[in-house]
Design an enzyme around this catalytic site. Structure first.
Site, PDB file in Angstrom:
ATOM      1  N   GLU A 171      87.102  70.176 -18.689  1.00 39.57           N
ATOM      2  CA  GLU A 171      85.691  70.599 -18.927  1.00 39.57           C
ATOM      3  C   GLU A 171      85.879  72.127 -19.619  1.00 39.57           C
ATOM      4  OE1 GLU A 171      83.552  69.829 -15.467  1.00 39.57           O
ATOM      5  OE2 GLU A 171      83.861  67.670 -15.760  1.00 39.57           O
ATOM      6  N   LYS A 231      82.209  72.256  -9.297  1.00 34.69           N
ATOM      7  CA  LYS A 231      81.532  72.599 -10.669  1.00 34.69           C
ATOM      8  C   LYS A 231      80.372  73.572 -10.500  1.00 34.69           C
ATOM      9  CE  LYS A 231      83.681  68.132 -12.084  1.00 34.69           C
ATOM     10  NZ  LYS A 231      83.831  66.969 -13.235  1.00 34.69           N
ATOM     11  N   GLU A 284      94.377  64.279 -14.543  1.00 32.30           N
ATOM     12  CA  GLU A 284      92.962  63.640 -14.509  1.00 32.30           C
ATOM     13  C   GLU A 284      92.567  63.069 -15.959  1.00 32.30           C
ATOM     14  OE1 GLU A 284      90.291  65.936 -11.624  1.00 32.30           O
ATOM     15  OE2 GLU A 284      90.327  66.991 -13.366  1.00 32.30           O
ATOM     16  N   HIS A 324      91.044  72.857 -16.295  1.00 27.72           N
ATOM     17  CA  HIS A 324      90.387  71.471 -16.218  1.00 27.72           C
ATOM     18  C   HIS A 324      89.975  70.888 -17.330  1.00 27.72           C
ATOM     19  CE1 HIS A 324      87.052  68.979 -14.961  1.00 27.72           C
ATOM     20  NE2 HIS A 324      87.427  68.723 -13.933  1.00 27.72           N
ATOM     21  N   ASN A 368      86.152  70.099  -6.183  1.00 26.31           N
ATOM     22  CA  ASN A 368      85.940  70.765  -7.428  1.00 26.31           C
ATOM     23  C   ASN A 368      84.243  70.807  -7.639  1.00 26.31           C
ATOM     24  OD1 ASN A 368      85.280  72.141 -10.004  1.00 26.31           O
ATOM     25  ND2 ASN A 368      86.509  70.307 -10.986  1.00 26.31           N
ATOM     26  N   SER A 388      86.823  60.274 -10.743  1.00 29.71           N
ATOM     27  CA  SER A 388      85.828  59.489 -10.145  1.00 29.71           C
ATOM     28  C   SER A 388      86.467  58.915  -8.654  1.00 29.71           C
ATOM     29  CB  SER A 388      85.335  58.250 -11.116  1.00 29.71           C
ATOM     30  OG  SER A 388      84.690  58.540 -12.211  1.00 29.71           O
ATOM     31  N   GLY A 424      83.708  62.186 -13.918  1.00 36.50           N
ATOM     32  CA  GLY A 424      82.283  61.778 -14.018  1.00 36.50           C
ATOM     33  C   GLY A 424      81.893  60.606 -14.584  1.00 36.50           C
TER      34      GLY A 424
HETATM   35  P1  PGA Z   1      84.895  63.450 -10.839  1.00 38.36           P
HETATM   36  O1  PGA Z   1      85.398  64.873 -11.180  1.00 38.36           O
HETATM   37  O2  PGA Z   1      85.431  63.096  -9.453  1.00 38.36           O
HETATM   38  O3  PGA Z   1      83.258  63.666 -10.702  1.00 38.36           O
HETATM   39  O4  PGA Z   1      85.262  62.482 -11.671  1.00 38.36           O
HETATM   40  C1  PGA Z   1      86.719  64.948 -11.069  1.00 38.36           C
HETATM   41  C2  PGA Z   1      87.027  66.461 -11.678  1.00 38.36           C
HETATM   42  O5  PGA Z   1      86.600  66.734 -12.730  1.00 38.36           O
HETATM   43  O6  PGA Z   1      88.023  67.024 -11.154  1.00 38.36           O
END
Ligand code: PGA
Length: 280
Positions: A101, A14, A171, A99, A12, A227, A177
């Protein structure tokens, strides 16, 4: 019994990568997967503006291209939105739905996740539905309740027969992140909970009828995200109920994403052999 579930590694990206940068990253990944067997299903999810470039660059390779979000309507006066019809016409095969976010910053709710999931299934896009608890919810002991509610709400009014391509990603929001990874054993436990929730959802009795017995949860790939890095992915994918990874930060550099694909390859090799399903 052995698991037949596929292994999926999804990146992803983003809000990162211009079209030119997307071509560079996708070419590096294509070069390294070319001619390899036993690859996991590997999906690159660039921003909308780089989807065309990612598709052009990955043509003829086993890599797939997914979207990070989409509207649930086919067309119309919805300024700024992108429809499933448009994505399919470009050659997109997968779509991330719900997601955290999107939930946190763009008003995504369990109800709109359900609408998007229905739209993805209708247009034959492979949906990757994200669920997971916030740090507050975890600390209050609400992880299981939140995840169960999100899974059940996503499936509302969707027949079991339609869920053949469904993928769910666990997740935990506090692990996204942040560099804080969920312990692999805990992620595996929640993956089992997700399967159990799907089974229960499709085993409910309709009034006056004998409840059907569903095992849909056993065939749905459940990914872990939050992460994921080359240093922790092996441990996660060694567990029987984690079928792959949804990767954010580490999917932005070929030298970090390629070892994660390699970890997926190892899982492809052993799945069906060593990885016994939970039987949950
Ligand atoms: P990250 O994000 O690996 O940077 O923690 C995962 C995601 O948001 O799908």
């Amino acid at each position: 019994m052995t698991t037949q579930r596929k292994t999926i590694i999804a990146g992803n990206w983003k809000m990162n990568k211009t079209p030119k940068e997307a071509r560079e990253l996708a070419s590096a990944i294509v070069a390294s997967v070319k001619g390899k067997s036993d690859l996991p299903e590997t999906v690159l999810c660039p921003p909308f503006t780089a989807i065309h470039d990612a598709i052009e660059t990955t043509k003829g390779s086993p890599l797939k291209v997914g979207a990070q979000h989409m509207d649930y309507r086919d067309e119309g006066a919805f300024t700024g939105e992108i429809s499933p019809v448009m994505l399919v016409a470009m050659g997109v095969t997968h779509v991330i739905i719900g997601h955290s976010e999107r939930r946190q910053f763009f008003g995504e709710t369990n109800a709109t996740v359900n609408l998007r999931l229905k739209a993805a299934l209708k247009h034959k896009l492979i949906p990757i539905v994200c669920v997971g608890e916030t740090l507050d919810e975890r600390e209050e002991g609400l992880t299981d309740a939140v995840v169960r509610r999100q899974v059940a709400a996503a499936l509302l009014d969707i027949d079991e027969a339609q869920t053949g391509t469904l993928v769910i990603a666990y997740e935990p929001v506090w692990a996204i992140g942040t560099g804080k990874t969920c312990e692999a054993a805990e992620a595996n436990r929640v993956a089992i909970l997700i399967r159990g929730t799907v089974n229960e959802f499709y085993s409910r009795a309709e009034s006056g009828k004998k409840p059907p017995k569903s095992s849909a949860g056993e065939r749905i790939p459940v990914l872990y995200g939050g992460s994921v890095k080359p240093s922790n992915v092996d441990e996660q994918l060694a567990l029987p109920d984690i079928d792959g990874s949804l990767v954010g930060g580490a999917s932005l550099k070929a030298d970090e994403f390629l070892p994660i694909i390699e970890a997926g390859k190892k899982r492809v090799k052993v799945s069906g052999a060593k990885l016994a399903p939970s039987g949950a």
